[in-house]
Design a protein around this motif. Structure first.
Motif, PDB file in Angstrom:
ATOM      1  N   ASN A 213       0.807  -1.225   0.000  1.00 49.52           N
ATOM      2  CA  ASN A 213       0.000   0.000   0.000  1.00 49.52           C
ATOM      3  C   ASN A 213       0.841   1.276   0.000  1.00 49.52           C
ATOM      4  O   ASN A 213       0.503   2.261   0.655  1.00 49.52           O
ATOM      5  N   GLY A 214       1.945   1.272  -0.728  1.00 51.73           N
ATOM      6  CA  GLY A 214       2.844   2.435  -0.727  1.00 51.73           C
ATOM      7  C   GLY A 214       2.472   3.465  -1.790  1.00 51.73           C
ATOM      8  O   GLY A 214       2.047   3.112  -2.883  1.00 51.73           O
ATOM      9  N   ARG A 215       2.645   4.744  -1.452  1.00 51.95           N
ATOM     10  CA  ARG A 215       2.441   5.817  -2.422  1.00 51.95           C
ATOM     11  C   ARG A 215       3.669   6.728  -2.379  1.00 51.95           C
ATOM     12  O   ARG A 215       4.049   7.204  -1.319  1.00 51.95           O
ATOM     13  N   VAL A 261      -6.863  -3.960   1.414  1.00 53.83           N
ATOM     14  CA  VAL A 261      -7.361  -4.020   0.039  1.00 53.83           C
ATOM     15  C   VAL A 261      -8.734  -3.373  -0.070  1.00 53.83           C
ATOM     16  O   VAL A 261      -9.487  -3.304   0.892  1.00 53.83           O
ATOM     17  N   LYS A 262      -9.005  -2.898  -1.268  1.00 48.07           N
ATOM     18  CA  LYS A 262     -10.328  -2.352  -1.566  1.00 48.07           C
ATOM     19  C   LYS A 262     -11.218  -3.535  -1.936  1.00 48.07           C
ATOM     20  O   LYS A 262     -10.727  -4.511  -2.504  1.00 48.07           O
ATOM     21  N   ASN A 263     -12.503  -3.463  -1.646  1.00 50.07           N
ATOM     22  CA  ASN A 263     -13.393  -4.601  -1.926  1.00 50.07           C
ATOM     23  C   ASN A 263     -13.259  -5.127  -3.354  1.00 50.07           C
ATOM     24  O   ASN A 263     -13.346  -6.307  -3.613  1.00 50.07           O
ATOM     25  N   ALA A 264     -13.028  -4.187  -4.299  1.00 47.60           N
ATOM     26  CA  ALA A 264     -12.820  -4.609  -5.684  1.00 47.60           C
ATOM     27  C   ALA A 264     -11.832  -3.661  -6.327  1.00 47.60           C
ATOM     28  O   ALA A 264     -11.761  -2.489  -5.960  1.00 47.60           O
ATOM     29  N   HIS A 525     -11.981   7.988  10.842  1.00 41.01           N
ATOM     30  CA  HIS A 525     -12.778   8.012   9.611  1.00 41.01           C
ATOM     31  C   HIS A 525     -14.139   8.614   9.861  1.00 41.01           C
ATOM     32  O   HIS A 525     -14.544   8.800  11.008  1.00 41.01           O
ATOM     33  N   ILE A 526     -14.881   8.816   8.780  1.00 38.99           N
ATOM     34  CA  ILE A 526     -16.192   9.468   8.856  1.00 38.99           C
ATOM     35  C   ILE A 526     -17.166   8.688   9.747  1.00 38.99           C
ATOM     36  O   ILE A 526     -18.042   9.258  10.389  1.00 38.99           O
ATOM     37  N   HIS A 527     -16.957   7.350   9.813  1.00 42.26           N
ATOM     38  CA  HIS A 527     -17.846   6.544  10.666  1.00 42.26           C
ATOM     39  C   HIS A 527     -17.500   6.644  12.141  1.00 42.26           C
ATOM     40  O   HIS A 527     -18.184   6.064  12.997  1.00 42.26           O
ATOM     41  N   GLY A 528     -16.435   7.372  12.484  1.00 45.38           N
ATOM     42  CA  GLY A 528     -16.080   7.691  13.872  1.00 45.38           C
ATOM     43  C   GLY A 528     -15.909   6.488  14.778  1.00 45.38           C
ATOM     44  O   GLY A 528     -15.205   5.544  14.424  1.00 45.38           O
ATOM     45  N   GLU A 529     -16.548   6.540  15.939  1.00 46.19           N
ATOM     46  CA  GLU A 529     -16.393   5.495  16.952  1.00 46.19           C
ATOM     47  C   GLU A 529     -16.916   4.133  16.484  1.00 46.19           C
ATOM     48  O   GLU A 529     -16.471   3.094  16.939  1.00 46.19           O
ATOM     49  N   ASN A 552     -14.487   4.148   0.317  1.00 50.48           N
ATOM     50  CA  ASN A 552     -14.214   5.346   1.123  1.00 50.48           C
ATOM     51  C   ASN A 552     -13.070   5.133   2.095  1.00 50.48           C
ATOM     52  O   ASN A 552     -12.149   5.942   2.181  1.00 50.48           O
ATOM     53  N   CYS A 553     -13.147   4.065   2.858  1.00 50.83           N
ATOM     54  CA  CYS A 553     -12.137   3.819   3.893  1.00 50.83           C
ATOM     55  C   CYS A 553     -10.771   3.560   3.252  1.00 50.83           C
ATOM     56  O   CYS A 553      -9.749   4.008   3.754  1.00 50.83           O
ATOM     57  N   TYR A 554     -10.780   2.830   2.131  1.00 47.03           N
ATOM     58  CA  TYR A 554      -9.518   2.560   1.435  1.00 47.03           C
ATOM     59  C   TYR A 554      -8.898   3.865   0.950  1.00 47.03           C
ATOM     60  O   TYR A 554      -7.714   4.126   1.160  1.00 47.03           O
ATOM     61  N   GLN A 555      -9.719   4.710   0.345  1.00 44.63           N
ATOM     62  CA  GLN A 555      -9.204   5.986  -0.176  1.00 44.63           C
ATOM     63  C   GLN A 555      -8.589   6.803   0.952  1.00 44.63           C
ATOM     64  O   GLN A 555      -7.517   7.366   0.814  1.00 44.63           O
ATOM     65  N   GLN A 556      -9.285   6.860   2.082  1.00 43.22           N
ATOM     66  CA  GLN A 556      -8.814   7.663   3.200  1.00 43.22           C
ATOM     67  C   GLN A 556      -7.530   7.104   3.806  1.00 43.22           C
ATOM     68  O   GLN A 556      -6.648   7.840   4.201  1.00 43.22           O
TER      69      GLN A 556
END
Ligand SMILES: [Zn+2]
Ligand SMILES: [Zn+2]
Ligand SMILES: [Zn+2]
Ligand SMILES: [Zn+2]
Ligand SMILES: [Zn+2]
Length: 559
Positions: A213-215, A261-264, A525-529, A552-556
């Motif tokens: 997962n390196g950028r 990983v992203k789901n797809a 993340h946006i889903h918080g706790e 969303n979570c993968y992008q973040q």
């Protein structure tokens, strides 16, 4: 609408938008589940089982998808495309007393077939389903490559060996799903990377080993920053011997299993399920598909519009149903290698045809049935009659029966995605190839005697016969291969190219989807706790170790 698959007896769902499509193309709903449907189509595609075979017309020896003994003649590329034979001379009168597909099967066993599917290539005798390649060896489903070998699904690449789904890359080895890479090895999902080894999901990175997962990383090992010297030292250590290379492979497998990983692998797509998809809109079960619209149950497709249940379709195919292998065709139902055709149904290996039904090996023909010509009026009338009869038999709309495949199940792509053994394949109506290719027991270098490092290998190896440590098949090293290993400082492989291919295939996700939910529990993340509640379709089965995130979570987290 739920239905039980006629083949595997599992329940499957026919979606509302599927029903709209079936109505549009005027076919009944399918009898089998999407997986069994895909398996049937793939059983008509032999990409990589090659034989030495004489052309039945010019008698020259060559390479072919067919062994020496076949019910139909096999012609080399030059002969098949010459005017030395006429496919219409095999034309058959339709016999109302017999099932149409039986007669189609009889025709298929008479008309000559082309030895290999290769176009515009130079010095590429051992390639298939390939075009515009130069000096390549054993590459399949490949286009526009030079000096490449032992790879599948490669495009616009140079000097890459043992790769899968790798594009626009150079000097790469054992790479899967990579694009725009240079000197990368043993890695997956790299984009625009240079000298990256044993890494997974990296973008714009250089000189990295064991990273995930390196950028934009440079000189990293296990995602930690190091200097040039440490990187070089580590690289030399790994490539020093086959043994150290194997240890590195094991370490990579562990790291990869723990990656995020992203789901797809889905980019710029909307309302589309599947994997390895790019710019797909409105579709379900898409695998290795690019730029699709309103299309479902496809694999290996580019630019399809309104297509269902097809694979290997390119150049803007439109409104196709149950087709395996096509370029730029429109409005076809049930076909194999239907190129540049319109309204061609239940046909095989036809080029530039329109309004043909049950034809084989035709080029530039209109209004033919079983390779026999009719007037437009006669054609339409007889076609309607045949379709009605096929509807009553319950076969209209279904793919061509698998027993009409010219290949054994074990020679085709179906075997790579669906692991049926001989007994199961025969029970399912598939053919089985008993003749095996290759030799056994002829090795001049025994197992365990292959030199451990490439430094100890010289040109003498080119005269030796090696043996695969997994399947015991003999294999050789070619000159260009040896040059490549020397240049990249790689130890010789211990497996033949088929077993190496299988290893790569097993790293890619299956063409199958599970309904799961996001595994993210990160509090920033946006889903918080709370744990993320997003659900999705994914090709990661629930028992896999990877941490599967929603988009969303993968992008973040990663990008
Ligand atoms: Zn099924
Ligand atoms: Zn010939
Ligand atoms: Zn093997
Ligand atoms: Zn999530
Ligand atoms: Zn999250």
């Amino acid at each position: 609408m739920q239905r039980v698959c006629k083949n595997c007896k599992k329940e499957f769902k026919i979606q509302d938008k599927d029903l709209v499509f079936y109505e549009q193309v005027n076919v009944p709903t399918p009898l089998c589940c999407p997986e069994c449907r895909a398996m049937k189509r793939l059983s008509f595609r032999n990409e990589r089982t090659l034989y030495h075979r004489t052309c039945d017309l010019c008698k020259k020896d060559g390479i072919s998808l067919y062994p020496q003994k076949t019910p139909f003649p096999v012609y080399c590329h030059t002969c098949w495309w010459s005017d030395k034979w006429d496919p219409t001379s095999y034309g058959m009168e339709y016999d109302k007393t017999k099932p149409f597909l039986t007669q189609f099967g009889e025709l298929k066993n008479k008309v000559p077939r082309i030895a290999l599917l290769v176009i515009d290539s130079i010095n590429c005798d051992y390639t298939n389903n390939a075009g515009e390649n130069k000096n390549c060896y054993l590459i399949f489903a490949a286009e526009n490559n030079e000096d490449c070998a032992y790879s599948r699904l490669i495009m616009k690449s140079r000097s890459i060996f043992d790769c899968y789904a790798t594009y626009e890359s150079e000097l790469c080895y054992e790479c899967i799903d990579c694009k725009g890479c240079f000197k990368c090895m043993f890695s997956e999902r790299l984009q625009e990377c240079i000298e990256v080894l044993f890494s997974f999901d990296m973008r714009n990175c250089q000189n990295c080993i064991f990273c995930t997962n390196g950028r934009n990383l440079n000189y990293c090992i296990e995602n930690k920053q190091y200097g040039k010297e440490e990187y070089e030292k580590k690289k030399t250590e790994i490539l020093a011997s086959f043994t150290s290379l194997e240890q590195a492979k094991n370490k990579y497998t562990e790291l990869r299993a723990k990656s995020k990983v992203k789901n797809a692998l889905s980019t710029k797509s909307n309302n589309a399920t599947g994997d390895y998809i790019y710019n797909c809109h409105n579709g379900i079960n898409l695998f290795d598909v690019r730029n699709s619209k309103d299309s479902s149950y496809l694999a290996d497709a580019e630019d399809p519009l309104d297509c269902q249940d097809c694979n290997n379709l390119y150049f803007k195919p439109e409104r196709l149903y149950n087709v395996m292998g096509t370029l730029q065709s429109t409005n076809c139902i049930a076909g194999v290698y239907i190129m540049y055709c319109n309204e061609v149904h239940y046909s095989d290996s036809c080029y530039n045809c329109a309004s043909c039904f049950g034809c084989v090996g035709l080029n530039k023909k209109n209004y033919f049935i079983l390779n026999k010509e009719y007037s437009k009026e006669e054609y339409l009338k007889l076609k309607e009659e045949i379709v009605e009869k096929m509807r009553k038999e319950g076969v209209y709309g279904e793919f061509i029966p698998v027993e009409l495949s010219p290949f054994g199940f074990n020679e085709t792509l179906a075997k790579e995605y669906f692991d049926l053994d001989k007994e199961k394949a025969l029970r399912g109506g598939f053919n089985w190839q008993e003749q095996t290719t290759g030799t056994y027991g002829k090795e001049t270098i025994k197992k365990g005697e292959i030199p451990d490092s490439i430094e100890k290998v010289d040109d003498k190896i080119l005269n030796e016969i090696l043996v695969c440590e997994e399947c015991n098949k003999n294999f050789r090293i070619t000159k260009s291969e040896l040059d490549f290993y020397k240049r990249m400082n790689l130890p010789l492989p211990h497996k033949d190219f088929e077993c190496r291919h299988k290893d790569r295939m097993s790293k890619r996700n299956p063409r199958k989807l599970w309904h799961r939910s996001c595994m993210c529990e990160l509090k920033n993340h946006i889903h918080g706790e709370n744990k993320c509640v997003n659900e999705f379709e994914t090709s990661y089965s629930p028992d896999r170790k990877e941490i599967v995130y929603c988009e969303n979570c993968y992008q973040q987290e990663v990008s």
